[in-house]
Design a protein around this motif. Structure first.
Motif, PDB file in Angstrom:
ATOM      1  N   ASP A 187       0.874  -1.168   0.000  1.00  0.00           N
ATOM      2  CA  ASP A 187       0.000   0.000   0.000  1.00  0.00           C
ATOM      3  C   ASP A 187       0.916   1.223   0.000  1.00  0.00           C
ATOM      4  N   THR A 188       0.327   2.372   0.004  1.00  0.00           N
ATOM      5  CA  THR A 188       1.157   3.579   0.031  1.00  0.00           C
ATOM      6  C   THR A 188       0.708   4.471   1.173  1.00  0.00           C
ATOM      7  N   TYR A 189       1.619   5.317   1.604  1.00  0.00           N
ATOM      8  CA  TYR A 189       1.323   6.214   2.722  1.00  0.00           C
ATOM      9  C   TYR A 189       1.695   7.626   2.319  1.00  0.00           C
ATOM     10  N   PHE A 190       0.701   8.509   2.284  1.00  0.00           N
ATOM     11  CA  PHE A 190       0.933   9.907   1.949  1.00  0.00           C
ATOM     12  C   PHE A 190       1.319  10.671   3.211  1.00  0.00           C
ATOM     13  N   GLY A 191       2.298  11.519   3.075  1.00  0.00           N
ATOM     14  CA  GLY A 191       2.691  12.368   4.187  1.00  0.00           C
ATOM     15  C   GLY A 191       4.135  12.795   4.059  1.00  0.00           C
ATOM     16  N   LYS A 192       4.413  14.047   4.370  1.00  0.00           N
ATOM     17  CA  LYS A 192       5.783  14.521   4.338  1.00  0.00           C
ATOM     18  C   LYS A 192       6.612  13.803   5.407  1.00  0.00           C
ATOM     19  N   GLU A 243       8.720   2.897   8.700  1.00  0.00           N
ATOM     20  CA  GLU A 243       9.167   1.495   8.720  1.00  0.00           C
ATOM     21  C   GLU A 243       8.122   0.561   8.106  1.00  0.00           C
ATOM     22  N   SER A 244       6.847   0.875   8.287  1.00  0.00           N
ATOM     23  CA  SER A 244       5.805  -0.003   7.751  1.00  0.00           C
ATOM     24  C   SER A 244       5.907  -0.125   6.238  1.00  0.00           C
ATOM     25  N   GLN A 245       6.317   0.947   5.568  1.00  0.00           N
ATOM     26  CA  GLN A 245       6.488   0.903   4.120  1.00  0.00           C
ATOM     27  C   GLN A 245       7.691   0.042   3.741  1.00  0.00           C
ATOM     28  N   ILE A 246       8.769   0.126   4.496  1.00  0.00           N
ATOM     29  CA  ILE A 246       9.938  -0.722   4.258  1.00  0.00           C
ATOM     30  C   ILE A 246       9.579  -2.184   4.475  1.00  0.00           C
TER      31      ILE A 246
END
Length: 274
Positions: free
Chosen positions: A97-102, A112-115
């Motif tokens: 999935d993807t996570y938007f945010g600076k 870390e969840s994206q990694i």
């Protein structure tokens, strides 16, 4: 005498992240091309609905529970696929999935969840199928990357970092697996219309779109379809032995400009050259 034995007629495939979007479309496309397909995702009930449609169209498919962040789930999914369909010849690693945010606004845990899902998860499922592929001296590892890995976008720093690291991992696979018969490929989607990311609230997406325009990353508003990526991934899987697609990037074609727009563009170019 050919340099390589041809690919077998029956090539079971495991698609990670098959409950929606690019994964769903890829599973459907592979099944339509004769691949027995295991659809793996956490939402196994959604995978089963897609399996029913594939079977109704004459394809061969099963649904398996697959959480790429859980080693036991990965092991179980690979075992179930092997028992029900046969040894896995093709892996499509597209869970995520993807996570938007600076970056200054998200936590390290969110980063870390994206990694974990895009990099470590992809490695985990690849590691689970590789021994059999190496033993048979053939197989395809196909990873779903992103154009964000090649050209970073504001508000997608965690996702982009994970996908950039994925590029490095796939490149290493290509070098280290050379001579084994196992091929490693990565397919980079440009902006694609799926549920991933686009269900986020406007207060997150709006600023991202503004910054993309600021940095010249929003040239037009057309998007790829999931089926466009599925076609590309199927092409990679069907590439005859003797060559392989190391990296492929797909971008959405811009809407056709009107005659008036083209004439104005010509005038602008002439003015610049005068």
């Amino acid at each position: 005498m050919p340099r390589f034995d041809p690919l077998p007629d029956r090539r079971p495939a495991l698609v990670a992240g098959a409950s929606s979007g690019i994964g769903e479309a890829t599973a459907i496309a592979l099944a339509a091309h004769g691949f027995p397909v295991a659809l793996g995702a956490r939402r196994v009930e959604k995978c089963q609905e897609i399996v029913d449609k594939i079977r109704a169209d004459g394809g061969e498919a099963i649904a398996v529970h697959l959480d790429v962040t859980d080693p036991d789930s990965v092991k179980s999914a690979v075992e179930q696929t092997t028992v029900e369909l046969g040894e896995i010849e093709v892996l499509v690693a597209g869970a995520g999935d993807t996570y938007f945010g600076k970056l200054d606004a998200i936590s390290t845990e969110e980063f870390e969840s994206q990694i974990q899902i895009h990099l470590i998860g992809a490695n985990r499922v690849a590691t689970a199928v590789l021994p059999g592929m190496i033993e048979r001296r053939r197989g395809d590892l196909i990873f779903v990357g992103s154009d964000v890995a090649l050209r970073q976008r504001p508000h997608m720093g965690a996702y982009g970092a994970a996908k950039a690291a994925l590029v490095a991992m796939v490149t290493n696979y290509q070098m280290e697996l050379e001579g084994t018969g196992v091929r490693a490929s990565i397919v980079h989607p440009g902006p694609t219309k799926t549920a991933m990311g686009w269900s986020l609230p406007a207060e997150l997406i709006g600023p991202a779109l503004e910054d993309w325009a600021k940095w010249g990353q929003a040239r037009h508003d057309y998007f790829l379809r999931a089926a466009d990526l599925a076609r590309a991934i199927t092409f990679v899987a069907e590439t005859p032995r003797g060559g392989f697609i190391a990296s492929m990037e797909l971008q959405p074609e811009a809407p056709l400009a009107s005659v008036k727009d083209r004439q104005q563009l010509k005038v602008d170019k002439e003015a610049l050259n005068s």
